[in-house]
Design a protein around this motif. Structure first.
Motif, mmCIF file in Angstrom:
data_model
loop_
_atom_site.group_PDB
_atom_site.id
_atom_site.type_symbol
_atom_site.label_atom_id
_atom_site.label_comp_id
_atom_site.label_asym_id
_atom_site.label_seq_id
_atom_site.Cartn_x
_atom_site.Cartn_y
_atom_site.Cartn_z
ATOM 1 N N LYS A 213 53.691 84.995 77.007
ATOM 2 C CA LYS A 213 52.083 85.254 76.400
ATOM 3 C C LYS A 213 51.695 84.356 75.275
ATOM 4 O O LYS A 213 50.574 84.002 75.386
ATOM 5 N N LEU A 214 52.730 84.027 74.258
ATOM 6 C CA LEU A 214 52.480 83.033 73.469
ATOM 7 C C LEU A 214 51.959 81.716 74.061
ATOM 8 O O LEU A 214 51.096 80.891 73.309
ATOM 9 N N ALA A 215 52.724 81.222 74.860
ATOM 10 C CA ALA A 215 52.551 79.825 75.393
ATOM 11 C C ALA A 215 51.104 80.010 76.225
ATOM 12 O O ALA A 215 50.520 79.166 75.808
ATOM 13 N N ALA A 216 50.727 81.023 76.918
ATOM 14 C CA ALA A 216 49.589 80.846 77.466
ATOM 15 C C ALA A 216 48.328 81.146 76.579
ATOM 16 O O ALA A 216 47.533 80.536 76.722
ATOM 17 N N ALA A 217 48.419 81.612 75.394
ATOM 18 C CA ALA A 217 47.527 81.993 74.400
ATOM 19 C C ALA A 217 47.386 80.688 73.661
ATOM 20 O O ALA A 217 46.020 80.359 73.135
ATOM 21 N N THR A 218 48.322 79.645 73.668
ATOM 22 C CA THR A 218 48.239 78.332 72.818
ATOM 23 C C THR A 218 47.015 77.646 73.850
ATOM 24 O O THR A 218 46.538 76.560 73.384
ATOM 25 N N GLY A 219 47.233 77.908 74.989
ATOM 26 C CA GLY A 219 46.104 76.968 75.975
ATOM 27 C C GLY A 219 47.085 75.496 76.101
ATOM 28 O O GLY A 219 46.394 74.573 76.568
ATOM 29 N N HIS A 220 48.196 75.548 75.797
ATOM 30 C CA HIS A 220 49.153 74.397 75.794
ATOM 31 C C HIS A 220 48.574 73.133 75.130
ATOM 32 O O HIS A 220 48.748 72.130 75.622
ATOM 33 N N VAL A 221 47.739 73.422 74.013
ATOM 34 C CA VAL A 221 47.382 72.249 73.356
ATOM 35 C C VAL A 221 48.459 71.308 72.771
ATOM 36 O O VAL A 221 49.260 72.273 72.257
ATOM 37 N N SER A 222 48.137 70.300 72.200
ATOM 38 C CA SER A 222 49.252 69.483 71.684
ATOM 39 C C SER A 222 49.457 69.754 70.049
ATOM 40 O O SER A 222 50.394 69.226 69.799
ATOM 41 N N ASN A 223 48.640 70.355 69.557
ATOM 42 C CA ASN A 223 48.611 70.691 68.148
ATOM 43 C C ASN A 223 49.273 72.004 67.877
ATOM 44 O O ASN A 223 49.189 72.342 66.602
ATOM 45 N N ILE A 224 49.574 72.607 68.578
ATOM 46 C CA ILE A 224 50.439 73.843 68.618
ATOM 47 C C ILE A 224 51.753 73.817 68.878
ATOM 48 O O ILE A 224 52.189 73.482 69.995
#
Length: 370
Positions: A213-224
């Motif tokens: 759920k955390l990974a999905a919430a980040t949108g897999h952007v490189s700055n998180i």
């Protein structure tokens, strides 16, 4: 030892643990050290160790005290205190009240009634427990030196990215509210590489669905960046040193030790304006963010205003001088609140109360059991 000092007549059997390995934390070993500073006889024990007899270490019969950190889950679980309460000794709970407990909370009221005394680790906990517990409640706050040692400072790099940090326990996913921080960060900075967010959590391996759920919430952007592995003490210190600001979007909080640790490393702190952290997170010392209070199974909690959180994060990145001024005041405040000498005085005061109230009445054990 002065004759007026009764601490040698108080024997303490201790279990306490808070925070490790996700933060520097507070453990039985460190409480043990501070208790010994009061000349108190201490016998640390494993959590579920057999409750055999204490050794005799005083010329007079001591007051034998069973001190245990109590989690909320143990209060509300049927039989959760069975291996904690010792019916033949005085029982003291170190209780971290996370939320505003409700006056009609009979489950917690009945559970707390099994203890002879509460050690509250914050004024917030003291106020909350006072509504449910009729016995003595003493403010016994932990010491700043019980984690990483003395106060340390870090040299911040002026070059990008500006890094926000949040450390939490995945078992407290709902209460720690990391999704609100991810939402606020993406609202404020999107995928701008000049800004970064690091989320570090403790995982038992049984919360894979929450990690997804955390990974999905980040949108897999490189700055998180998501970190789930246990860190050594040196690596945890390096993580604090690498950050520029600490953020806690919690819904409720019983202590907030990672906020204190962040302040020790010179980090400005942004946090929900609710819970025990309000003792140190004010508009003079940090950046409190409001929200919406609501009633929950834990009591009254606060959902942080994500839009206001995003605005505050932007503000901190643009106002370094103001952030450093507030952090310096926070640094001085936590040094005063969590000072070892202060804790020693609080423990002495509690031991003196035990000696005067329990020995004077002849009640060295509950119901005067000899």
């Amino acid at each position: 030892m002065p004759a007026s000092d009764p601490s040698h007549l108080v024997h303490v059997r201790l279990f306490a643990h808070h925070g490790r390995p996700n933060s520097f934390g507070i453990t039985a070993r460190e409480y043990d050290h501070l208790l010994r500073m009061t000349a108190c006889h201490v016998e640390p024990r494993p959590y579920f160790a057999p409750r055999d007899a204490f050794s005799d270490a005083a010329s007079e019969r001591p007051i034998r005290v069973n001190v245990t950190q109590v989690r909320d889950a143990e209060l509300i679980k049927d039989g959760g205190l069975d291996k904690i309460i010792n019916p033949h000794q005085r029982n003291v709970a170190i209780y971290y009240a996370d939320a505003e407990l409700l006056p009609d909370d009979d489950v917690r009221r009945d559970a707390l009634a099994k203890f002879d005394m509460i050690w509250a680790p914050s004024p917030f906990s003291q106020k909350v427990v006072d509504r449910l517990f009729e016995g003595p409640i003493h403010l016994v706050q932990p010491t700043l030196q019980m984690g990483a040692g003395g106060i340390v400072t870090a040299e911040r790099s002026p070059s990008p990215p500006f890094t926000f940090l949040y450390i939490f326990d995945l078992k407290s996913f709902w209460r720690k509210n990391p999704l609100a921080l991810i939402d606020a960060f993406r609202t404020a900075f999107a995928d701008n590489p000049d800004f970064a967010l690091v989320l570090k959590w403790k995982s038992t391996g049984r919360q894979r669905h929450l990690e997804e759920k955390l990974a999905a919430a980040t949108g897999h952007v490189s700055n998180i960046t998501l970190l789930s592995e246990d860190l050594s003490r040196d690596d945890l210190e390096a993580l604090y040193r690498s950050a520029d600001c600490y953020v806690s979007p919690h819904m409720c909080e019983g202590l907030g030790m990672t906020l204190v640790e962040a302040i020790r490393y010179g980090l400005p702190v942004i946090a929900t304006d609710f819970g025990a952290t309000t003792q140190i997170i004010t508009k003079k010392t940090a950046f409190p963010v409001g929200g919406h209070e609501r009633r929950d199974r834990l009591g009254t909690v606060m959902e942080v205003d994500v839009s206001a959180l995003a605005d505050t994060m932007r503000y901190v990145t643009q106002n370094d001088a103001e952030a450093q001024r507030r952090t310096a005041k926070a640094f001085a405040l936590v040094s005063e609140i969590y000072d070892p000498d202060r804790l020693r005085r609080e423990l002495q005061k509690s031991f003196q109360w035990m000696e005067q109230a329990w020995r004077a009445s002849g009640q060295l054990t509950p119901n005067n059991r000899k």
